[in-house]
Design an enzyme around this catalytic site. Structure first.
Site, PDB file in Angstrom:
ATOM      1  N   ASP A  12       4.427  -5.686   8.658  1.00 46.74           N
ATOM      2  CA  ASP A  12       4.304  -4.987   7.440  1.00 46.74           C
ATOM      3  C   ASP A  12       4.651  -3.503   7.651  1.00 46.74           C
ATOM      4  O   ASP A  12       5.192  -3.047   8.917  1.00 46.74           O
ATOM      5  CB  ASP A  12       2.687  -4.896   7.524  1.00 46.74           C
ATOM      6  CG  ASP A  12       2.218  -4.197   6.232  1.00 46.74           C
ATOM      7  OD1 ASP A  12       2.710  -4.336   4.977  1.00 46.74           O
ATOM      8  OD2 ASP A  12       1.293  -3.305   6.590  1.00 46.74           O
ATOM      9  N   SER A  13       4.599  -2.873   6.708  1.00 42.93           N
ATOM     10  CA  SER A  13       5.138  -1.317   6.897  1.00 42.93           C
ATOM     11  C   SER A  13       4.063  -0.445   7.634  1.00 42.93           C
ATOM     12  O   SER A  13       4.607   0.705   8.147  1.00 42.93           O
ATOM     13  CB  SER A  13       5.049  -0.695   5.582  1.00 42.93           C
ATOM     14  OG  SER A  13       3.807  -0.656   4.678  1.00 42.93           O
ATOM     15  N   CYS A  75       3.409  -8.266   4.041  1.00 44.64           N
ATOM     16  CA  CYS A  75       3.684  -7.098   2.971  1.00 44.64           C
ATOM     17  C   CYS A  75       4.106  -7.600   1.533  1.00 44.64           C
ATOM     18  O   CYS A  75       4.933  -8.336   1.754  1.00 44.64           O
ATOM     19  CB  CYS A  75       4.672  -6.132   3.799  1.00 44.64           C
ATOM     20  SG  CYS A  75       5.236  -4.925   2.887  1.00 44.64           S
ATOM     21  N   GLU A 156      -3.684   4.001   4.758  1.00 41.82           N
ATOM     22  CA  GLU A 156      -3.031   4.081   5.945  1.00 41.82           C
ATOM     23  C   GLU A 156      -3.655   5.279   6.714  1.00 41.82           C
ATOM     24  O   GLU A 156      -3.776   5.445   8.006  1.00 41.82           O
ATOM     25  CB  GLU A 156      -1.392   4.016   5.637  1.00 41.82           C
ATOM     26  CG  GLU A 156      -0.592   4.169   7.086  1.00 41.82           C
ATOM     27  CD  GLU A 156      -0.376   3.011   7.557  1.00 41.82           C
ATOM     28  OE1 GLU A 156      -0.637   2.038   6.719  1.00 41.82           O
ATOM     29  OE2 GLU A 156       0.019   2.894   8.770  1.00 41.82           O
ATOM     30  N   CYS A 188      -1.502  -5.954  -2.363  1.00 41.51           N
ATOM     31  CA  CYS A 188      -0.808  -5.234  -1.397  1.00 41.51           C
ATOM     32  C   CYS A 188      -1.832  -5.475  -0.254  1.00 41.51           C
ATOM     33  O   CYS A 188      -2.996  -5.373  -0.287  1.00 41.51           O
ATOM     34  CB  CYS A 188      -0.832  -3.689  -1.787  1.00 41.51           C
ATOM     35  SG  CYS A 188      -0.381  -2.482  -0.375  1.00 41.51           S
ATOM     36  N   HIS A 190      -2.863  -3.861   2.292  1.00 42.20           N
ATOM     37  CA  HIS A 190      -3.437  -2.574   2.644  1.00 42.20           C
ATOM     38  C   HIS A 190      -4.942  -2.736   2.048  1.00 42.20           C
ATOM     39  O   HIS A 190      -5.963  -2.202   2.310  1.00 42.20           O
ATOM     40  CB  HIS A 190      -2.922  -1.266   2.388  1.00 42.20           C
ATOM     41  CG  HIS A 190      -1.947  -0.878   3.327  1.00 42.20           C
ATOM     42  ND1 HIS A 190      -0.538  -1.229   3.590  1.00 42.20           N
ATOM     43  CD2 HIS A 190      -1.969   0.343   4.258  1.00 42.20           C
ATOM     44  CE1 HIS A 190      -0.109  -0.807   4.440  1.00 42.20           C
ATOM     45  NE2 HIS A 190      -1.000   0.164   4.782  1.00 42.20           N
TER      46      HIS A 190
HETATM   47  N1  DGL Z   1       1.174  -3.279   2.899  1.00 47.19           N
HETATM   48  C1  DGL Z   1       2.347  -3.236   1.824  1.00 47.19           C
HETATM   49  C2  DGL Z   1       2.240  -4.201   0.733  1.00 47.19           C
HETATM   50  O1  DGL Z   1       1.694  -5.235   0.853  1.00 47.19           O
HETATM   51  C3  DGL Z   1       2.621  -1.847   1.051  1.00 47.19           C
HETATM   52  C4  DGL Z   1       2.334  -0.458   1.752  1.00 47.19           C
HETATM   53  C5  DGL Z   1       3.577   0.503   1.657  1.00 47.19           C
HETATM   54  O2  DGL Z   1       3.872   1.075   0.481  1.00 47.19           O
HETATM   55  O3  DGL Z   1       4.115   0.589   2.529  1.00 47.19           O
HETATM   56  O4  DGL Z   1       3.045  -3.829  -0.090  1.00 47.19           O
END
Ligand code: DGL
Length: 273
Positions: A12-13, A75, A156, A188, A190
């Site tokens: 993931d990011s 992600c 985050e 997402c 997150h």
């Molecule tokens: N966790 C990432 C997703 O599911 C997104 C967060 C980001 O913008 O890096 O899209």
């Protein structure tokens, strides 16, 4: 080492993929996890598709070099833009799972003829990947989507469960795009971290789906079918967590998901050596 004892590679990011990693751990306690959080490039949601592809290919190569038996694109943004590239990089031998297809199947199975909302990053929502994936499987589902770009950075940072985060969530959920929805997809990885707040704001009439659990069950089924599942009460070795740039919030959030202390290493995959 037997193939099924090798780790599952997850990326993931940032911390978002931990919601998927912890659901995999809960569902499949025998699996060893190798996690890569590309914190140096966070947020993915604001980046071009080309940039995301570039990052995803590099991370996948790293996970493969480390002997991962499967790759999980934990992600949504990377799943939307780079699933094909990750599959090509992984080749035929290593299954690739994204976080969108299992949700589209779940929605198609349970929400036919209903109106559902999807929230996610600008990248995910702009790609229309959910609208297309659900539309292919269940054209009767009405999908309403909304980009909610403030949420992932807020999460985050660990900035939630307060009056301002609730106001931000309310501001988004009151958008008329989402009027009349009966279920909401947290598009997402997150967002499950603020699931309780989203549920409170969305109210009883909206079912907030639980993507990490749906994804983990899908992975369980697929790994079982492929003979790759490590059926045991504990993994065959330690988990590993790598970040492209160390971040304090990662360590904090990771501590909430995994009871044992995590070893987090910094790995600058993109640096010239
Ligand atoms: N966790 C990432 C997703 O599911 C997104 C967060 C980001 O913008 O890096 O899209």
């Amino acid at each position: 080492m037997p193939r099924n004892e090798r780790p599952i590679g997850i990326f993931d990011s940032g911390i978002g993929g931990l919601t998927v990693a912890s659901a995999i751990r809960r569902t499949l306690p025998g699996e060893r996890l190798l996690y890569f959080g590309d914190t140096a490039h966070f947020p993915y949601g604001e980046k071009s598709a080309e940039a995301i592809k570039h990052y995803a290919i590099r991370i996948t190569s790293f996970l493969l070099d480390r002997g991962c038996k499967a790759i999980v694109i934990a992600c949504n943004t990377a799943s939307a833009h780079a699933t094909g590239e990750v599959e090509l990089t992984a080749g035929d031998q290593v299954p690739v799972f994204n976080v969108i297809d299992p949700i589209a199947r779940h929605v198609a199975a349970h929400w036919k003829g209903r109106r559902i909302g999807v929230i996610g990053t600008k990248g995910t929502i702009g790609s229309r990947v959910y609208v297309r994936a659900i539309g292919r499987l269940a054209p009767s589902v009405k999908v309403r989507s909304l980009a909610t770009p403030l949420l992932a950075p807020m999460i985050e940072e660990g900035f939630y469960k307060n009056a301002i985060s609730r106001a931000v969530i309310r501001g988004y959920l009151e958008n008329r795009n989402l009027a009349g929805i009966e279920a909401l997809v947290l598009g997402c990885t997150h967002y499950p971290l603020i699931r309780k707040e989203v549920e409170e704001v969305a109210g009883e009439r909206v079912a907030v789906l639980d993507p990490p659990t749906i994804v983990a069950r899908h992975i369980e089924q697929q790994l079982t079918g492929l003979g790759l599942l490590h059926e045991a009460d504990a993994p065959a070795g330690p988990d590993h967590f790598f970040l492209s740039d160390v971040s304090e919030s990662f360590a904090k959030s990771a501590g909430r998901f995994f009871r044992h202390k995590l070893r987090v290493e910094e790995l600058r995959l993109w640096e010239e050596r």
